[in-house]
Enzyme design. Structure first.
Site, PDB file in Angstrom:
ATOM      1  N   CYS A  83       5.244  18.693  -3.436  1.00 45.47           N
ATOM      2  CA  CYS A  83       4.553  17.498  -3.182  1.00 45.47           C
ATOM      3  C   CYS A  83       5.225  16.186  -2.979  1.00 45.47           C
ATOM      4  O   CYS A  83       5.656  15.862  -4.237  1.00 45.47           O
ATOM      5  CB  CYS A  83       3.363  17.702  -3.965  1.00 45.47           C
ATOM      6  SG  CYS A  83       2.153  16.454  -3.243  1.00 45.47           S
TER       7      CYS A  83
ATOM      8  N   ASN B 247       7.998  22.526   2.016  1.00 44.31           N
ATOM      9  CA  ASN B 247       6.764  21.704   1.869  1.00 44.31           C
ATOM     10  C   ASN B 247       6.897  20.379   2.738  1.00 44.31           C
ATOM     11  O   ASN B 247       7.681  20.141   3.694  1.00 44.31           O
ATOM     12  CB  ASN B 247       6.725  21.147   0.285  1.00 44.31           C
ATOM     13  CG  ASN B 247       5.289  21.103  -0.358  1.00 44.31           C
ATOM     14  OD1 ASN B 247       4.631  20.303   0.478  1.00 44.31           O
ATOM     15  ND2 ASN B 247       5.117  21.402  -1.422  1.00 44.31           N
ATOM     16  N   THR B 248       5.912  19.386   2.408  1.00 39.79           N
ATOM     17  CA  THR B 248       5.852  18.257   3.588  1.00 39.79           C
ATOM     18  C   THR B 248       7.047  17.328   3.148  1.00 39.79           C
ATOM     19  O   THR B 248       7.631  17.227   2.026  1.00 39.79           O
ATOM     20  CB  THR B 248       4.335  17.686   3.381  1.00 39.79           C
ATOM     21  OG1 THR B 248       4.431  17.321   2.042  1.00 39.79           O
ATOM     22  CG2 THR B 248       3.363  18.623   3.696  1.00 39.79           C
TER      23      THR B 248
ATOM     24  N   CYS C 166      11.649  21.703  43.560  1.00 45.11           N
ATOM     25  CA  CYS C 166      11.866  20.302  43.344  1.00 45.11           C
ATOM     26  C   CYS C 166      10.681  19.343  43.866  1.00 45.11           C
ATOM     27  O   CYS C 166      10.314  19.330  44.911  1.00 45.11           O
ATOM     28  CB  CYS C 166      13.216  19.702  43.826  1.00 45.11           C
ATOM     29  SG  CYS C 166      13.580  17.984  43.204  1.00 45.11           S
TER      30      CYS C 166
ATOM     31  N   CYS D  11      15.635  13.600  36.623  1.00 45.83           N
ATOM     32  CA  CYS D  11      16.775  14.073  36.088  1.00 45.83           C
ATOM     33  C   CYS D  11      17.912  13.126  36.493  1.00 45.83           C
ATOM     34  O   CYS D  11      18.988  12.869  35.725  1.00 45.83           O
ATOM     35  CB  CYS D  11      17.102  15.197  36.948  1.00 45.83           C
ATOM     36  SG  CYS D  11      17.030  15.533  38.756  1.00 45.83           S
TER      37      CYS D  11
ATOM     38  N   CYS E   6      29.699  17.450  35.709  1.00 46.97           N
ATOM     39  CA  CYS E   6      28.567  18.018  35.033  1.00 46.97           C
ATOM     40  C   CYS E   6      29.335  18.778  33.529  1.00 46.97           C
ATOM     41  O   CYS E   6      30.248  19.747  33.761  1.00 46.97           O
ATOM     42  CB  CYS E   6      27.776  18.994  35.726  1.00 46.97           C
ATOM     43  SG  CYS E   6      26.566  19.927  34.723  1.00 46.97           S
TER      44      CYS E   6
ATOM     45  N   CYS F  90      25.181  19.576  29.488  1.00 49.90           N
ATOM     46  CA  CYS F  90      24.631  19.182  28.336  1.00 49.90           C
ATOM     47  C   CYS F  90      23.325  19.542  28.396  1.00 49.90           C
ATOM     48  O   CYS F  90      22.543  19.508  27.257  1.00 49.90           O
ATOM     49  CB  CYS F  90      24.668  17.708  28.201  1.00 49.90           C
ATOM     50  SG  CYS F  90      23.780  16.680  29.464  1.00 49.90           S
TER      51      CYS F  90
ATOM     52  N   CYS G 101      19.299  17.295  32.246  1.00 53.70           N
ATOM     53  CA  CYS G 101      18.372  17.158  33.337  1.00 53.70           C
ATOM     54  C   CYS G 101      17.334  18.388  33.158  1.00 53.70           C
ATOM     55  O   CYS G 101      16.274  18.101  33.710  1.00 53.70           O
ATOM     56  CB  CYS G 101      19.456  17.306  34.480  1.00 53.70           C
ATOM     57  SG  CYS G 101      20.294  18.709  34.686  1.00 53.70           S
TER      58      CYS G 101
ATOM     59  N   CYS H 265      13.033  17.668  33.214  1.00 55.26           N
ATOM     60  CA  CYS H 265      12.370  18.107  34.639  1.00 55.26           C
ATOM     61  C   CYS H 265      11.158  18.855  34.186  1.00 55.26           C
ATOM     62  O   CYS H 265      11.022  19.534  33.318  1.00 55.26           O
ATOM     63  CB  CYS H 265      13.283  19.166  35.187  1.00 55.26           C
ATOM     64  SG  CYS H 265      12.533  19.847  36.729  1.00 55.26           S
TER      65      CYS H 265
END
Length: 462
Positions: A134, A199-200, A341, A347, A375, A378, A381, A385
């Site tokens: 806690c 716990n939190t 699309c 994107c 590209c 990663c 996109c 989307c």
């Protein structure tokens, strides 16, 4: 049909779904209602010296149209007399002898621990959960996370409990610590039978911009509380994994954190948990969610050929590696399905501003185009989307090569200098800085996209 029953460190229940120690387990009425709905177990709201709570106890984080993505509370342990709770525990166990009833406990002195453990055993509990997590109120009194953050103290108290405990003992760990395996190891050294986590998380979920006070507001003031709900699942999964993979912990794990449906539960189980606990989802949607959880879990197990819960416990762990052990020859490239699309071009914006400028817009169409040579795979996109499976990541390497960073380092082929030719981004095309000027200022709203034709163009000033 798959067998959903579990034996968790000696605690048996008809399924792995337990209610966590929290407001939903505050009374025998609630626990009986939950068991009648189909829950397999319940960890009673923490017992100890009764507290006095404040009014205005909960705060929430909403995201767009989703309410309570995150949930915050400043409520303390049970404010009901111990005798009332123990009487109701006894009644619940008589009515539901095959369901798990675990007493969550939090006191201070050795004698108090001995007394409350013995009293809970006499009431018929199936086990104990020591609340060392806690993060508000109780920690200021030297309990809760104040214990969970001090492995030596945690171990000592576990040893006190084990002196008199005749039922399995679970230690509930705090996430408010640098390395959760340290208190887990302390729990093992102390003789605990299992651990539960997380716990939190200590948090402030927001500030009232007019009253200048954090939520929830108590007479114009506020304090930090414990954060839970769907938003904490990634943190919980990582910590469950850390404990499950550690070679010296070797304790059953009850997974807690962000479990709202059967898929969330399966993720915890695949990373090493053999029971799961739920709080926020039950507070948000009620005990009836258990029906979807059990049916979804059964269906998943049938599809995968799992006969028992233990067939799937930890099944994902061999695939969780250190970063340096990942295959650097693996290559994926984004692919846009033109038929799916909707032309929102989110994107393009995400890649252009937040990633690697690997998407372009073309004249006469709203459908963006991937610049494959730029590209890096990663995934951004595909994540932004809004249409499922519109953008997919396709493997483009041969699948025959395997090389890790560790191997590169050992072979002397890893970058070691500031201007090293071996740098990963050395041959990656990046626009000239000046090409950005005016581009954002002249960007039009969705529905009136600029025509770029693969080149940077800036509309003329009006």
């Amino acid at each position: 049909m798959p067998d959903l029953s579990i034996n968790f460190a000696g605690i048996k229940s008809p399924n792995p779904f337990w209610l966590a120690s929290a407001p939903p387990t505050n009374s025998g009425y609630q626990v009986m209602k939950a068991f009648d709905a189909g829950w397999g177990g319940a960890v009673w709201k923490t017992l100890g010296v009764p507290v006095v709570n404040v009014s205005s106890r909960y705060g929430g984080v909403n995201y767009r149209d989703k309410r309570l993505v995150g949930f915050n509370n400043i409520e303390l342990i049970s404010d009901r007399p111990l005798s009332h709770n123990l009487r109701e525990i006894e009644e619940v166990k008589k009515r539901f002898p095959n369901h798990a009833v675990i007493a969550s406990l939090m006191v201070q002195s050795r004698q108090e621990w001995h007394d409350i453990v013995r009293a809970s055993q006499d009431a018929g509990v199936d086990g104990f959960e020591l609340n060392f997590g806690c993060p508000h109120g109780m920690c200021e009194r030297g309990m809760g996370s104040a214990v969970g953050q001090e492995p030596k103290v945690l171990q000592m108290i576990v040893e006190w409990v084990m002196e008199v405990a005749q039922k399995p003992v679970i230690v509930k760990l705090t996430p408010n610590i640098s390395d959760i395996t340290e208190p887990a190891l302390a729990a093992r050294r102390g003789g605990a039978d299992a651990i539960s986590l997380i716990n939190t998380i200590q948090s402030i979920v927001g500030v009232d911009l007019d009253k200048f006070a954090p939520y929830p507001i108590v007479d114009g003031k506020g304090t930090n509380g414990g954060y839970c709900g769907p938003a904490v699942k990634p943190i919980a999964l990582n910590m469950v994994k850390n404990c499950a993979q550690h070679p010296d912990i070797k304790l059953p794990i009850s997974g807690i954190g962000g479990i709202e449906n059967w898929r969330d539960a399966v993720e915890h189980i695949l990373l090493g948990a053999s029971s799961v606990q739920v709080c926020t989802a039950a507070m948000h949607f009620g005990f009836g969610i258990i029906r979807e959880m059990t049916s979804g879990l059964e269906q998943y197990m049938m599809e995968k050929g799992f006969n028992t819960i233990y067939d799937m416990v930890g099944k994902a762990l061999p695939n969780v590696l250190h970063w340096e052990d990942l295959n650097m020859k693996y290559k994926v490239t984004a692919n846009i399905n033109e038929d799916k699309c909707i032309g929102c071009q989110l994107c393009y914006t995400a890649c252009e501003d937040g990633a690697h400028q690997a998407i372009k817009l073309n004249a006469g169409t709203r459908v963006p185009e991937i610049i494959e040579e730029n590209c890096v795979g990663c995934n951004l996109c595909s994540l932004v989307c809004p249409v499922e499976q519109c953008i997919t990541m396709e493997q483009t390497d041969s699948g025959t090569e395997h090389l890790t960073w560790k191997e590169r380092t050992e072979a002397g082929t890893a970058p070691t200098e500031f201007e090293d030719e071996k740098a990963g981004g050395r041959h990656h095309w990046v626009p000239e800085p000046s090409a950005a000027l005016g581009k954002e200022r002249h960007k039009t709203l969705p529905g009136k996209a600029r025509i770029i034709n693969g080149e940077t163009t800036v509309p003329a000033e009006a």
